[in-house]
Design an enzyme around this catalytic site. Structure first.
Site, PDB file in Angstrom:
ATOM      1  N   HIS A  79      66.104  22.513  46.482  1.00  0.00           N
ATOM      2  CA  HIS A  79      66.121  21.421  45.500  1.00  0.00           C
ATOM      3  C   HIS A  79      67.535  21.158  45.036  1.00  0.00           C
ATOM      4  CE1 HIS A  79      65.456  25.237  43.348  1.00  0.00           C
ATOM      5  NE2 HIS A  79      66.198  24.722  42.376  1.00  0.00           N
ATOM      6  N   HIS A  97      62.228  26.872  46.992  1.00  0.00           N
ATOM      7  CA  HIS A  97      61.955  25.639  47.752  1.00  0.00           C
ATOM      8  C   HIS A  97      63.195  24.787  47.483  1.00  0.00           C
ATOM      9  CE1 HIS A  97      58.960  22.223  48.857  1.00  0.00           C
ATOM     10  NE2 HIS A  97      60.142  21.639  48.682  1.00  0.00           N
TER      11      HIS A  97
HETATM   12  P1  5GP Z   1      66.685  26.899  40.112  1.00  0.00           P
HETATM   13  O1  5GP Z   1      66.972  27.807  38.958  1.00  0.00           O
HETATM   14  O2  5GP Z   1      65.780  27.550  41.131  1.00  0.00           O
HETATM   15  O3  5GP Z   1      67.914  26.283  40.740  1.00  0.00           O
HETATM   16  O4  5GP Z   1      65.932  25.644  39.496  1.00  0.00           O
HETATM   17  C1  5GP Z   1      64.585  25.618  39.224  1.00  0.00           C
HETATM   18  C2  5GP Z   1      64.389  24.588  38.155  1.00  0.00           C
HETATM   19  O5  5GP Z   1      63.020  24.270  38.097  1.00  0.00           O
HETATM   20  C3  5GP Z   1      64.783  25.076  36.746  1.00  0.00           C
HETATM   21  O6  5GP Z   1      65.806  24.243  36.216  1.00  0.00           O
HETATM   22  C4  5GP Z   1      63.484  24.978  35.950  1.00  0.00           C
HETATM   23  O7  5GP Z   1      63.683  24.522  34.627  1.00  0.00           O
HETATM   24  C5  5GP Z   1      62.659  24.011  36.769  1.00  0.00           C
HETATM   25  N1  5GP Z   1      61.225  24.229  36.670  1.00  0.00           N
HETATM   26  C6  5GP Z   1      60.570  25.427  36.693  1.00  0.00           C
HETATM   27  N2  5GP Z   1      59.241  25.239  36.605  1.00  0.00           N
HETATM   28  C7  5GP Z   1      59.055  23.889  36.525  1.00  0.00           C
HETATM   29  C8  5GP Z   1      57.881  23.075  36.418  1.00  0.00           C
HETATM   30  O8  5GP Z   1      56.735  23.539  36.391  1.00  0.00           O
HETATM   31  N3  5GP Z   1      58.068  21.728  36.338  1.00  0.00           N
HETATM   32  C9  5GP Z   1      59.322  21.164  36.372  1.00  0.00           C
HETATM   33  N4  5GP Z   1      59.387  19.831  36.275  1.00  0.00           N
HETATM   34  N5  5GP Z   1      60.448  21.914  36.480  1.00  0.00           N
HETATM   35  C10 5GP Z   1      60.313  23.251  36.563  1.00  0.00           C
HETATM   36 ZN    ZN Z   2      57.601  24.903  48.716  1.00  0.00          ZN
END
Ligand code: 5GP
Ligand code: ZN
Length: 118
Positions: free
Chosen positions: A105, A103
C-alpha cells in the site's frame, strides 16, 4: 498462488467489500480509501486489488499495477488539492519501517507541513 486474496488479510477484505472503508476511488486494479488513523489532513491508502506483501514484491510481479498505484496516488493528490502545497507517497516496508499490514500500500500524505525525514 501469487497475487491471490489471502483469507487473513485486512486489505484483501476491504477489496472484497467484507470490511467497510471510506473508499475515495476505485479502478480496475486499485482501491483508494481513507486511513482509519490519519497522520495528516489528507491521508489516503492506495492499494492494488491483488495481494502482494510489499511494494517490492508487487513491482517485481506486476509492474504495470505498481505503476497504477503510483498514478492513482498522484491523481488523488491533485483531486485533494494537496499537489500545490506538496505531498508525500510512502511505502513502509518491513516491521522495522512501521509496516503493520502486509498487503502492499501507498500512503498519500498531505495538507500540512510534513516532517522532513529524508
Ligand atoms: P502500515 O503501517 O502497514 O504502513 O500502514 C497500515 C495503515 O493502515 C495504518 O496507517 C493504519 O492506520 C491503517 N489501517 C489499519 N487498519 C485499518 C482499517 O481497518 N481501515 C482503514 N481504513 N485503515 C486501517
Ligand atoms: Zn491482501
Amino acid at each position: 498462488m501469487a497475487g491471490e486474496p489471502q483469507a487473513d488479510c485486512l486489505f484483501c477484505k476491504i477489496v472484497a467489500g467484507e470490511v467497510p472503508a471510506t473508499i475515495v476511488r476505485e479502478t480496475e486494479t486499485t482501491v483508494a480509501f481513507r486511513d482509519i488513523n490519519p497522520q495528516a489532513p489528507t491521508h489516503i491508502l492506495v492499494i492494488p486489488k491483488v495481494h502482494y506483501a510489499n511494494a517490492r514484491e508487487l513491482a517485481t510481479a506486476e509492474p504495470a499495477i505498481a505503476g497504477d498505484v503510483l498514478r492513482e496516488a498522484g491523481e488523488l493528490a491533485a483531486e485533494e488539492k494537496v499537489d500545490t502545497t506538496g505531498y508525500r507517497i510512502v511505502f513502509n516496508t518491513g516491521p522495522g519501517a512501521g509496516q503493520t499490514i502486509f498487503h502492499a500500500h501507498a500512503h498519500l500524505l498531505g495538507g500540512c507541513d510534513l516532517q522532513r525525514l529524508v
